[in-house]
Design a protein around this motif. Structure first.
Motif, short mmCIF file in Angstrom:
data_model
loop_
_atom_site.label_atom_id
_atom_site.label_comp_id
_atom_site.label_asym_id
_atom_site.label_seq_id
_atom_site.Cartn_x
_atom_site.Cartn_y
_atom_site.Cartn_z
N ILE A 1 -6.30 1.01 7.94
CA ILE A 1 -5.74 -0.22 7.38
C ILE A 1 -5.75 -1.29 8.47
O ILE A 1 -5.20 -1.09 9.55
N ILE B 1 3.53 -0.96 4.04
CA ILE B 1 2.65 0.21 4.07
C ILE B 1 3.57 1.42 4.07
O ILE B 1 4.23 1.71 5.06
N ILE C 1 0.87 -1.18 0.00
CA ILE C 1 0.00 0.00 0.00
C ILE C 1 0.91 1.22 0.00
O ILE C 1 1.62 1.49 0.97
N ASN D 1 2.31 6.86 2.75
CA ASN D 1 0.90 7.25 2.80
C ASN D 1 0.71 8.44 3.75
O ASN D 1 1.50 8.66 4.66
N ASN E 1 5.69 6.99 6.07
CA ASN E 1 4.34 7.53 6.13
C ASN E 1 4.31 8.82 6.95
O ASN E 1 5.15 9.03 7.83
N VAL F 1 6.18 -0.67 8.08
CA VAL F 1 5.46 0.61 8.03
C VAL F 1 6.53 1.68 7.88
O VAL F 1 7.27 1.97 8.83
#
Length: 277
Positions: free
Chosen positions: A102, A113, A89, A116, A146, A143
């Motif tokens: 999410i 991820i 993502i 974002n 982001n 992650v």
């Protein structure tokens, strides 16, 4: 382009190896059930805006060319990833949904991820189905890069089991906590940029969702930057080295570089046949 799905769509289930690519267009999914990625592998979601997602009742969904069956309704997540692997993502905008932005559940693994922009939401990101779902111990989620923007309350992410590498993210003034967990997950916070809110009871980055017994949980911080009184409570013993091969790893920058690294978080400004910027 705004997608407003009907409550009980009869959708054809993806078989994996798919990309949802919003580059070169303005793509929004909103005001209905949004994206579910279930029991597939190798899927990319890139460059779209997902917001104001709503719950939906169960419906009949085609899972192959020969089978149509009942599918549980949406909880109102922006993106729900269930029983899937190798999902990316990237460069999406996510905000203001009924449930999570999410959710990664049911032993999903190999999830990235990245890049974002998250804003205006309570329960941002959940990794793990529930505390008793032991299959999630094999979950591996990255992650990275982001921007967790204004108006976020908690779960950036909340990790129930498995391994989470949280690296080079920017956190702007969470309301309750930034990174949490509840069932002995391993969390490596590396090179993040944490700006605490002005409230005295919201300075701690971490939260264990249990009353005690977490001293052996492996939660570590390295190269993180803490602003406005933010602090991380580490725990546990032994290595939290990344459970990936050298080819799968990336170089994590020191936390003071994160404001520039996350400056283009969210959908990129793209035109067809031209580079994005």
């Amino acid at each position: 382009m705004v997608g407003n799905c009907p409550p009980n769509p009869q959708r054809t289930s993806a078989s994996g190896y798919k990309t949802i690519d919003g580059r070169g267009a303005k793509v929004e999914i909103a005001y209905g059930p949004c994206i579910t990625i279930q029991q597939v592998t190798n899927v990319i979601v890139h460059g779209i805006s997902i917001h104001d997602c709503k719950p939906a009742k169960y419906g009949m969904v085609r899972s192959s060319t020969t089978h149509v069956g009942h599918r549980k309704g949406s909880d109102g997540d922006a993106i729900a990833i269930s029983g899937s692997s190798h999902i990316w993502i990237d460069h999406c905008y996510l905000a203001s949904c009924t449930d999570g932005l999410i959710d990664v559940i049911h032993a999903s693994t190999g999830i990235t991820i990245s890049n974002n922009y998250f804003t205006q939401h309570v329960k941002v990101m959940l990794l793990g189905h529930n505390d008793n779902f032991v299959q999630d111990v094999n979950m591996k989620v990255t992650v990275a890069f982001n921007h967790f923007g204004p108006g976020l309350v908690e779960r950036m992410p909340r990790v129930r089991r498995g391994y989470a590498h949280v690296a080079n993210n920017r956190y702007d003034k969470w309301i309750m906590y930034a990174i949490g967990g509840s069932a002995d997950p391993t969390i490596f916070s590396e090179g993040n940029y944490f700006i605490a809110s002005d409230k005295s009871n919201s300075k701690e980055v971490t939260k264990r969702e249990v009353k005690g017994g977490w001293n052996n949980w492996r939660w570590r911080t390295s190269k993180d930057v803490f602003k406005n009184g933010a602090y991380f409570v580490p725990s546990g013993y032994g290595s939290v080295d990344l459970p990936y091969s050298s080819a799968q790893r990336f170089t994590v920058a020191p936390g003071n570089m994160v404001p520039s690294l996350t400056a283009d978080a969210g959908p990129l400004n793209c035109n067809r046949n031209l580079p994005c910027y």
